[in-house]
Design a protein around this motif. Sequence first.
Motif, mmCIF file in Angstrom:
data_model
loop_
_atom_site.group_PDB
_atom_site.id
_atom_site.type_symbol
_atom_site.label_atom_id
_atom_site.label_comp_id
_atom_site.label_asym_id
_atom_site.label_seq_id
_atom_site.Cartn_x
_atom_site.Cartn_y
_atom_site.Cartn_z
ATOM 1 N N ARG A 1 -21.165 31.699 38.360
ATOM 2 C CA ARG A 1 -22.257 33.115 38.133
ATOM 3 C C ARG A 1 -22.118 33.378 36.734
ATOM 4 O O ARG A 1 -23.240 33.657 36.194
ATOM 5 C CB ARG A 1 -21.237 34.274 38.765
ATOM 6 C CG ARG A 1 -21.614 35.613 38.877
ATOM 7 C CD ARG A 1 -21.119 36.669 39.602
ATOM 8 N NE ARG A 1 -20.938 36.247 40.940
ATOM 9 C CZ ARG A 1 -20.086 36.069 41.636
ATOM 10 N NH1 ARG A 1 -18.792 36.101 41.193
ATOM 11 N NH2 ARG A 1 -20.164 35.870 43.188
ATOM 12 N N ASP A 2 -20.904 33.024 36.185
ATOM 13 C CA ASP A 2 -21.236 33.138 34.462
ATOM 14 C C ASP A 2 -22.210 32.619 33.814
ATOM 15 O O ASP A 2 -22.827 33.012 33.089
ATOM 16 C CB ASP A 2 -19.649 32.950 34.004
ATOM 17 C CG ASP A 2 -18.645 34.020 34.300
ATOM 18 O OD1 ASP A 2 -19.030 35.074 34.764
ATOM 19 O OD2 ASP A 2 -17.546 33.573 33.951
ATOM 20 N N ARG A 3 -22.253 31.179 34.301
ATOM 21 C CA ARG A 3 -23.028 30.342 33.740
ATOM 22 C C ARG A 3 -24.652 30.596 33.941
ATOM 23 O O ARG A 3 -25.654 30.779 32.837
ATOM 24 C CB ARG A 3 -22.975 28.970 34.181
ATOM 25 C CG ARG A 3 -23.913 27.683 33.578
ATOM 26 C CD ARG A 3 -23.782 27.805 32.139
ATOM 27 N NE ARG A 3 -24.867 26.668 31.552
ATOM 28 C CZ ARG A 3 -25.527 26.716 30.675
ATOM 29 N NH1 ARG A 3 -25.452 27.849 30.050
ATOM 30 N NH2 ARG A 3 -26.328 25.618 30.441
ATOM 31 N N SER B 1 -25.529 33.670 34.523
ATOM 32 C CA SER B 1 -25.692 34.969 33.932
ATOM 33 C C SER B 1 -26.098 34.501 32.284
ATOM 34 O O SER B 1 -27.009 35.203 31.533
ATOM 35 C CB SER B 1 -24.649 36.119 33.833
ATOM 36 O OG SER B 1 -24.538 36.244 35.048
ATOM 37 N N GLU B 2 -25.358 33.594 31.652
ATOM 38 C CA GLU B 2 -25.730 32.974 30.309
ATOM 39 C C GLU B 2 -27.192 32.499 30.416
ATOM 40 O O GLU B 2 -27.823 32.843 29.310
ATOM 41 C CB GLU B 2 -24.641 32.057 30.161
ATOM 42 C CG GLU B 2 -24.553 31.514 28.775
ATOM 43 C CD GLU B 2 -23.755 30.326 28.426
ATOM 44 O OE1 GLU B 2 -24.033 29.338 27.881
ATOM 45 O OE2 GLU B 2 -22.360 30.619 29.103
ATOM 46 N N LEU B 3 -27.604 31.857 31.272
ATOM 47 C CA LEU B 3 -29.045 31.026 31.085
ATOM 48 C C LEU B 3 -29.877 32.419 31.383
ATOM 49 O O LEU B 3 -31.004 32.317 30.776
ATOM 50 C CB LEU B 3 -29.068 30.317 32.621
ATOM 51 C CG LEU B 3 -28.485 29.036 32.222
ATOM 52 C CD1 LEU B 3 -28.507 28.131 33.227
ATOM 53 C CD2 LEU B 3 -28.798 28.061 31.069
ATOM 54 N N GLU B 4 -29.642 33.325 32.136
ATOM 55 C CA GLU B 4 -30.582 34.469 32.215
ATOM 56 C C GLU B 4 -30.621 35.177 30.948
ATOM 57 O O GLU B 4 -31.990 35.479 30.702
ATOM 58 C CB GLU B 4 -30.156 35.431 33.503
ATOM 59 C CG GLU B 4 -30.989 36.423 33.979
ATOM 60 C CD GLU B 4 -30.430 36.971 35.356
ATOM 61 O OE1 GLU B 4 -31.361 37.491 36.002
ATOM 62 O OE2 GLU B 4 -29.435 37.501 35.345
ATOM 63 N N ARG B 5 -29.474 35.482 30.270
ATOM 64 C CA ARG B 5 -29.629 35.992 29.097
ATOM 65 C C ARG B 5 -30.582 35.386 27.719
ATOM 66 O O ARG B 5 -31.058 35.858 27.379
ATOM 67 C CB ARG B 5 -28.140 36.339 28.302
ATOM 68 C CG ARG B 5 -27.639 37.716 29.129
ATOM 69 C CD ARG B 5 -26.306 37.814 28.442
ATOM 70 N NE ARG B 5 -25.365 36.945 28.429
ATOM 71 C CZ ARG B 5 -24.582 36.522 29.156
ATOM 72 N NH1 ARG B 5 -24.235 37.155 30.229
ATOM 73 N NH2 ARG B 5 -23.622 35.471 29.070
ATOM 74 N N GLU B 6 -30.178 33.897 27.819
ATOM 75 C CA GLU B 6 -30.973 33.125 26.976
ATOM 76 C C GLU B 6 -32.289 33.119 26.974
ATOM 77 O O GLU B 6 -33.140 33.028 26.118
ATOM 78 C CB GLU B 6 -30.288 31.744 27.080
ATOM 79 C CG GLU B 6 -28.994 31.530 26.610
ATOM 80 C CD GLU B 6 -28.409 30.078 26.391
ATOM 81 O OE1 GLU B 6 -29.083 29.016 26.922
ATOM 82 O OE2 GLU B 6 -27.210 29.950 26.505
#
Length: 77
Positions: free
Chosen positions: A61-63, A65-70
């Motif tokens: 889930r964290d990964r 979310s990180e991709l989505e932010r990038e």
Amino acid sequence: MPRPKQMVKRASVEVAARLRKCKFSGAAIPKGTACLVVYDGPRDRFCYSRSVALEMIALGRDRLSELERELGPDDGG
């Protein structure tokens, strides 16, 4: 038009019908206990205990979310 590629491997929650072993920790997964089963191929399936599975889900889930932010905000295109 092609379908978007699935980022999450085939996985399911199963109730162990017999004693299983966690692929990550080696801990016993007793009969009747829920566990995460991840399929890596047509014949490769790996079982994970509840505690390991919850950690894997949180990391995934964290990964994501990180991709989505990038990728940044949706610009409508």
